[in-house]
Design an enzyme around this catalytic site. Structure first.
Site, PDB file in Angstrom:
ATOM      1  N   CYS A  14      -8.524   9.421 -11.179  1.00  0.00           N
ATOM      2  CA  CYS A  14      -9.556  10.238 -10.493  1.00  0.00           C
ATOM      3  C   CYS A  14      -8.898  11.080  -9.473  1.00  0.00           C
ATOM      4  CB  CYS A  14     -10.848   9.139 -10.058  1.00  0.00           C
ATOM      5  SG  CYS A  14     -10.300   8.249  -8.673  1.00  0.00           S
ATOM      6  N   HIS A  67       6.569  -6.748 -12.491  1.00  0.00           N
ATOM      7  CA  HIS A  67       6.259  -7.842 -11.751  1.00  0.00           C
ATOM      8  C   HIS A  67       4.885  -8.347 -11.950  1.00  0.00           C
ATOM      9  CE1 HIS A  67       9.472  -7.181  -8.649  1.00  0.00           C
ATOM     10  NE2 HIS A  67      10.183  -7.158  -9.868  1.00  0.00           N
TER      11      HIS A  67
END
Length: 152
Positions: free
Chosen positions: A67, A100
């Site tokens: 966006c 991670h």
């Protein structure tokens, strides 16, 4: 390895979405374009929710959400407990999001980064595997939050 990637945006990111979808196809991926199709004003949560559902259901292996700032659509995607959207603006964050956090959606802001940087982020995101090991229990907590519990 080629996979099916869902992509969605709002009206502010329609041009970047088209360029990134073409980039993904050029890499050999199948692209599931969830819209919008034109530049008329739309509400980013609607497209964030569609993207989250596509990834959560297995219709796509990963997603790209865009966006104007990347913030709103990333919040929308993250409302789904099976979606882990990471808002990034450079390749190191894209790598760490996968390694991670096992992020399955890459979120970016079309008004904040250029198309070439966005392509680099996508390339790194898709090339990075989840590190597992010590990160696994933390990722499980992201999809299964317990708000009243003391931290482990």
């Amino acid at each position: 390895m080629a996979e099916r990637i869902a992509i969605a945006s709002d009206h502010a990111a329609i041009e970047m979405k088209a360029a990134l979808a073409e980039h993904l196809r050029g890499l050999g991926h199948e692209v599931l374009d969830l819209g919008p199709e034109g530049a008329a004003s739309v509400d980013y949560p609607d497209y964030g929710y569609k993207l989250a559902e596509a990834v959560a259901s297995g219709a796509a292996g990963k997603g790209v959400a865009i966006c104007g700032s990347g913030i709103g659509i990333s919040i929308a995607v993250n409302r789904h407990p099976a979606a882990r959207a990471a808002l990034v603006s450079e390749p190191l964050s894209a790598r760490l999001a996968r390694e991670h956090n096992d992020a399955n959606v890459l979120a970016m802001g079309a008004r904040l980064i250029g198309v070439e940087m966005a392509k680099e982020c996508i390339d790194v995101f898709l090339a990075t595997d989840f590190g597992g090991d010590r990160h696994q229990r933390r990722v499980e907590k992201l999809s299964n939050p317990v708000f009243a519990k003391e931290p482990a």
